[in-house]
Design a protein around this motif. Structure first.
Motif, short mmCIF file in Angstrom:
data_model
loop_
_atom_site.label_atom_id
_atom_site.label_comp_id
_atom_site.label_asym_id
_atom_site.label_seq_id
_atom_site.Cartn_x
_atom_site.Cartn_y
_atom_site.Cartn_z
N UNK A 258 -6.80 3.13 -1.32
CA UNK A 258 -6.87 3.87 -2.57
C UNK A 258 -8.17 4.67 -2.57
N UNK A 259 -8.15 5.83 -3.20
CA UNK A 259 -9.35 6.66 -3.23
C UNK A 259 -10.42 6.06 -4.15
N UNK A 260 -10.00 5.54 -5.32
CA UNK A 260 -10.98 5.01 -6.27
C UNK A 260 -10.48 3.69 -6.84
N UNK A 261 -11.37 2.70 -6.83
CA UNK A 261 -11.07 1.38 -7.37
C UNK A 261 -12.05 1.06 -8.48
N UNK A 262 -11.52 0.63 -9.63
CA UNK A 262 -12.34 0.22 -10.76
C UNK A 262 -12.03 -1.25 -11.04
N UNK A 263 -13.07 -2.06 -11.10
CA UNK A 263 -12.91 -3.50 -11.30
C UNK A 263 -13.68 -3.92 -12.55
N UNK B 4 0.81 -1.21 0.00
CA UNK B 4 0.00 0.00 0.00
C UNK B 4 0.85 1.27 0.00
N UNK B 5 0.94 1.98 -1.13
CA UNK B 5 1.65 3.26 -1.17
C UNK B 5 0.71 4.40 -0.76
N UNK B 6 1.22 5.35 0.00
CA UNK B 6 0.38 6.43 0.52
C UNK B 6 -0.17 7.33 -0.57
N UNK B 7 0.55 7.44 -1.68
CA UNK B 7 0.14 8.38 -2.73
C UNK B 7 -0.90 7.80 -3.68
#
Length: 290
Positions: free
Chosen positions: A225-230, A199-202
């Motif tokens: 993560x702010x947004x995840x697309x699957x 997990x990277x902070x950016x």
């Protein structure tokens, strides 16, 4: 721009000294030079910005002949003001290596300064390449975009401090992506053995696509993560929809702020938002468990 296409020799002829004759050359395409056993030493070109190598089928190793600067040259083009040798590929911005089925090793050690301005690296259909070289990880400090497609033997991608956007596609043995502290975007498609994404902070956006996966990967539980697309098949999408908030698949992503899930043609889709909570879908939840 220079295009070398279909040359049948094992290497470029000695008389073709690009560094001496074309010091202002910015773009080179080396295409379908299937008999090349070594790549030409182009690192001495002072103004080369873009390099594409495609279809060098006989190359098994990329080493010093390609990566080193011309440290012996007396030409002022090759020397810095102080008199010391400048890095190889001093202005190279984009490097694309494609369709090299026998390429196994890229040797670039940390003692060979090169590619200080490289921003984009594309590696495609190089199934025998096992790893990225130490020199790239330590010395290509401007590298921001990396795309790797069909590198079957590649197992890890890690320790690239400057990278901001990474795309990995059809790398069947890739198992770990880690230590990318500046990463903002990750695109993962058809990498079925990927088990660990640190997990990277950016990280802002992750796209995950695999139409054969039966379950979401466990590493999603640790990704902030702010947004995840699957992108997945209909069966997995139905499984997620029917489980609602209590299901095991939900537990893998419900901590993420925004999630979009869809099939390949986008005919079926669902969206989730953590705060304020919302979940919308065009799928009719069935009483039959998938």
């Amino acid at each position: 721009m220079v295009v070398i296409h279909g040359y049948f020799g094992r290497c470029l002829p000695n008389w073709l000294n690009l560094g001496a004759t074309l010091p202002n050359l910015r773009d080179i395409d080396i295409v379908e030079c299937a008999c090349f056993e070594v790549l030409p030493m182009l690192g001495q070109l002072p103004n080369l910005h873009r390099l594409v190598i495609r279809g060098a089928f006989s190359v098994e190793r990329v080493g010093e002949e390609f990566m080193q600067g011309d440290t012996k040259s007396k030409d002022p083009i090759v020397q810095t003001i102080s008199g010391s040798a400048r890095p190889a590929f001093p202005k190279l911005n984009s490097l694309s290596v494609q369709e090299m089925p026998n390429w196994k090793e890229w040797q670039w050690n940390k003692g060979q300064p090169a590619m200080p301005k490289l921003k984009e690296l594309f590696i495609q259909t190089c199934p025998e390449l096992r790893s990225l070289p130490e020199g790239l990880l330590l010395l290509a400090t401007s590298l921001e975009f990396l795309q790797i497609f069909s590198a079957d033997k590649l197992i890890t991608l890690e320790n690239i401090p400057s990278i901001k956007d990474i795309r990995v596609v059809s790398n069947p043995n890739l198992a770990r992506i880690s230590n990318l502290p500046s990463i903002g975007h990750i695109y993962i498609e058809n990498c079925p053995n990927l088990k660990d994404v640190t997990n990277p902070k950016a990280l802002r956006t992750m796209v995950l696509g695999d139409y054969e996966m039966e379950f979401l990967p466990d590493y999603l539980t640790t990704i902030m993560v702010h947004k995840l697309i699957i992108w997945c098949d209909e069966e997995l999408l139905l499984k997620i929809v029917n489980q609602e908030e209590s299901g095991s698949e939900w537990n893998k992503f419900k901590h993420i702020s925004k999630v979009k899930i869809g099939t390949e043609d986008e005919s079926l889709h669902a969206t989730y938002q953590k705060t304020p909570f919302s979940f919308t879908t065009n799928v009719n939840a069935s009483s039959d468990e998938v």
